[in-house]
Design a protein around this motif. Structure first.
Motif: not given
Length: 276
Positions: A151-178
């Motif tokens: 709900d909080e994301l939907r309150r603040l962010l409008d997917p019809r407008q461009p958004v910057a998604i930051a994934l910094t040092f996060v995918l390091d935690y995600i195994e290939d199997e995921d």
């Protein structure tokens, strides 16, 4: 906030239940990273854990600081280019300047949603990031649908407008199997054309002492991190248009005025790409 506590510290696969179990007497990955980048939300156990790593590989601090500076440059560039929405997944503990401070300095109407699955991070963020146009939510990258439906994301962010998604040092935690490529695809499918992905990832491509670095990766630590090579990291930008200078070592991404780490001491790639 300054994203990502992952710096190539690998022992076993991370489990969601690992987070939230770290009293002040035990090192917490987010607090260790917070110490490395000069934050204040850490304890003696975190300092001792960080020093343990730094005695073997002082490059870890350079890598952490360079990651934070890369995020700062990317956010400033995108905010100046007209993007006014930011989604920082794996945000880490607050450490000024945070993403919303940089974005709102250029555009006071910028909106930022921080996401983290560490209960310690979430509680700090919810207490300290309740300002205008900013919120913190609990969420796991491996469940992108739950993040995007919050709900909080939907309150603040409008997917019809461009958004910057930051994934910094996060995918390091995600195994290939995921299926990390698929997880990014879910996020970018939700985002409007013109949206951008800010991504950084630890790697072994730039290390010189392989035996020593393998020892660092084997250090006893509760969080498993996957250090991929440049080719593997490049797959995360599938279907997106990389902005110049492409996927590069962090200090080489649009360096600006100010201190930057010696590239020989930075074990990570970074890049920013736009959705066509």
């Amino acid at each position: 906030m300054s994203s990502g506590p992952g710096l190539g510290l690998r022992t076993r696969k991370w489990q969601p239940s690992d987070h939230g179990r770290y009293p002040a007497s035990e090192a917490n990955p987010a607090r260790v990273y917070n110490y490395l980048v000069g934050g204040k939300d850490n304890y003696l156990a975190d300092y001792e854990e960080a020093q343990r790593f730094l005695r073997v590989a002082p490059e870890l601090r350079d890598t952490a600081l360079s990651n934070r500076r890369f995020l700062h440059r990317a956010v400033r560039h995108l905010a100046a280019s007209g993007i006014s929405q930011f989604l920082d997944i794996g945000a880490g503990l607050p450490a000024s300047p945070n993403v919303h401070e940089m974005a709102q300095a250029l555009n006071p109407r910028a909106r930022v949603v921080y996401v983290d699955n560490d209960s310690i991070v979430a509680s700090h963020g919810q207490a300290r990031l309740a300002g205008r146009g900013t919120t913190m939510i609990s969420g796991d990258l491996r469940s992108p649908g739950a993040i995007l439906a919050h709900d909080e994301l939907r309150r603040l962010l409008d997917p019809r407008q461009p958004v910057a998604i930051a994934l910094t040092f996060v995918l390091d935690y995600i195994e290939d199997e995921d299926d990390p490529v698929g997880l990014i695809g879910r996020l970018m499918d939700w985002a409007a054309p013109g949206s951008c992905l800010i991504l950084s990832h630890a790697t072994g491509d730039f290390t010189e002492d392989t035996e020593r670095d393998c020892d660092v990766l084997r250090f006893a630590h509760p969080v498993a991190v996957v250090a991929r090579d440049g080719q593997g990291i490049g797959k995360f930008f599938t279907g997106l248009d990389l902005l110049a200078p492409g996927l590069v070592q962090l200090p080489a991404w649009r360096p600006g005025i100010g201190a930057e780490s010696d590239p020989r001491r930075v074990w990570a790639y970074g890049g920013v790409a736009r959705k066509p």
